[in-house]
Design an enzyme around this catalytic site. Structure first.
Site, short mmCIF file in Angstrom:
data_model
loop_
_atom_site.label_atom_id
_atom_site.label_comp_id
_atom_site.label_asym_id
_atom_site.label_seq_id
_atom_site.Cartn_x
_atom_site.Cartn_y
_atom_site.Cartn_z
N ARG A 1 1.61 15.95 -5.19
CA ARG A 1 1.71 14.98 -6.28
C ARG A 1 0.32 14.61 -6.79
O ARG A 1 0.13 14.35 -7.99
CB ARG A 1 2.47 13.73 -5.80
N HIS B 1 -1.62 10.37 5.12
CA HIS B 1 -0.18 10.26 4.89
C HIS B 1 0.52 10.39 6.22
O HIS B 1 0.05 11.09 7.13
CB HIS B 1 0.29 11.36 3.92
N ASP C 1 -1.26 8.15 -4.26
CA ASP C 1 -1.79 6.87 -4.75
C ASP C 1 -3.25 6.95 -5.18
O ASP C 1 -3.72 6.10 -5.94
CB ASP C 1 -1.65 5.80 -3.66
N SER D 1 10.98 2.51 1.28
CA SER D 1 11.88 2.16 0.17
C SER D 1 13.16 2.98 0.20
O SER D 1 14.26 2.46 -0.06
CB SER D 1 11.17 2.33 -1.17
#
Length: 469
Positions: free
Chosen positions: A359, A350, A405, A274
């Site tokens: 996170r 990841h 996630d 993104s």
């Protein structure tokens, strides 16, 4: 430097003209302290000079090598992008302008009575490298609220979208439709000086960020609720308004969750899909609206932002399969059965990180504080104790640790936002806060269009044979 100062002064004059047209004027929201736009204009000449000197002294320095396997492996690890806002360390995780997540939780301004950082303060940090004052943050919150109204045609476009169209598709469509409001596109059509591109990119970026809560809430209410959307309260911060528009504004804990969520999901270096897509499309001088819409289309992919939806669906499936028994033995067997069936364990691994995603840790700490007895959180915690061992023994992953996630959906479920197909939209709102500062910086620095070199497989064969001589 005199020429650069002249550019900055002319930019500030242009800024004042735009401000009178597009909103009440930056000073209307501010104390005597510089606004975000003014501060960026002050810092830009020094940054231009720093990069000019760096290129002059070290422009021919080799900063890395490219292996053939990297060309065929998604360009993993190839140094080739400039991203000022954040750097991702494989061990430490994300650093926002040199600050870790615990750092920003401590240093960034907070809402009265709140404990989590305000995302609008993080945007300021990402753009300037400086922590704003509470007064500057409040003024910026007010400015975003003042710009939040959607054009009628965008509202109608969202309202006409079928409920069967995925929320992320609706989100991308709505952001693209905001191109009608692009000050950058209009200025470019009139022949604006390229040294002032950043001014109009800034205006579009702030307008876009301001309108995202209304877009997201309208999609959510149309698809899952009664279609009625409230209004933005100019006295509230960005996250509080988002929570209110979604229908969760009365829950102080959910508002705090949104502040944390929007902050930690905002930026993750420039190479993710993104971020890179927004930068790439922006390098062609597409407006921030078109550039970010492209980035949203990348975020919608299951290997990127949509992973949080897939994790939750997998957790529900797993919970059912375990029959309520979250013992280590049961979970270990379930994970091995998943892997032996040729499936992956969602939420683990990841592309860059080689430790637990900070996170994930931040969300886990939030859960331990606010929802320690929630059954899905207990399941996620139990998986955390088992999955790294199983994945290490399996030997097919370079990172057996959880990523962002694997936790976010659980928190949203607890507070009643149970529609997992909407989760990536929230991710998208957050991601705008990370990618748009770099777009402004790109235009301020005069970054060129991105155009790496590509070869066919036959040409690569020819190349490696030549290198072997």
């Amino acid at each position: 430097m005199s020429a650069i100062r002249s550019i900055a002064q002319r930019t500030l004059r242009t800024q004042a003209q735009i401000s009178r047209v597009s909103f009440l004027g930056a000073r209307a929201y501010s104390t005597k302290e510089p606004t975000l736009k003014e501060r960026f204009a002050e810092l830009l000449p020094e940054k231009i000079e720093q990069i000019k000197q760096l290129k002059a002294e070290h422009g021919k320095t080799v900063i890395g090598e490219v292996l053939l396997e990297q060309a065929y492996g998604g360009m993993r690890g190839i140094k080739g992008l400039v991203w000022e806002g954040s750097v991702l360390d494989p061990i430490e995780g994300i650093r926002f302008r040199g600050r870790t997540i615990p750092d920003i939780q401590k240093e960034l301004p907070k809402a009265p009575g709140g404990n989590e950082p305000l995302p609008e303060a993080l945007f300021w940090l990402l753009l300037t490298g400086e922590v704003p004052t509470e007064a500057q943050t409040k003024a910026f919150s007010e400015e975003l609220a003042a710009r939040s109204a959607l054009p009628k045609h965008v509202e109608e476009l969202i309202d006409r979208s079928p409920a069967t169209l995925h929320p992320m598709a609706q989100f991308s469509i709505a952001v693209t439709a905001l191109e009608s409001e692009s000050q950058f596109a209009k200025a470019y059509a009139k022949g604006v000086n390229k040294k002032e591109y950043w001014v109009y990119t800034y205006e579009d970026s702030i307008d876009l960020i301001a309108k995202l809560p209304n877009i997201a809430a309208r999609i959510y209410k149309n698809v899952f609720k009664d279609g009625k959307v409230g209004s933005v309260d100019p006295s509230k911060d960005y996250s509080a308004n988002l929570a209110s528009l979604l229908g969760f504004g009365e829950n102080a804990e959910f508002v705090e969750l949104m502040r944390l969520y929007l902050s930690i999901h905002s930026d993750h270096e420039g190479g993710n899909v993104s971020a890179h897509t927004t930068h790439l499309v922006g390098s062609a001088l597409s407006s921030p609206f078109l550039s970010f819409a492209a980035g949203l289309n990348g975020l919608a992919g299951p290997l990127h932002g949509r992973a949080n939806q897939e994790v939750l669906e997998w957790l529900f499936e797993m919970k059912k399969g375990l029959g309520g028994d979250f013992s280590k033995e049961k979970i270990e067997k379930y994970l091995w059965d998943t892997l032996k069936a040729g499936r992956v364990v969602p939420g683990y691994g990841h592309a860059v990180l080689r430790k637990t995603d900070p996170r994930y840790t931040a969300q886990r700490e939030f859960a331990l504080k606010h929802l320690p007895d929630f059954d899905l959180f207990k399941l996620v915690s139990a998986i955390y104790e088992v999955a790294p061992v199983v994945l290490t023994e399996h030997g097919k992953t370079k990172n057996p640790w959880p990523n962002v996630d694997s936790h976010s959906g659980v928190l949203l479920q607890y507070y009643g936002l149970t529609e997992e197909s909407f989760y990536t939209v929230l991710f998208g709102v957050s991601r705008a806060l990370g990618v748009l500062p770099q777009l402004i910086i790109d235009r301020g620095l005069g970054a060129p269009i991105e155009r790496p070199k590509s070869f066919s497989t036959e040409k690569y064969i020819e190349l490696v044979k030549g290198l072997g001589k």
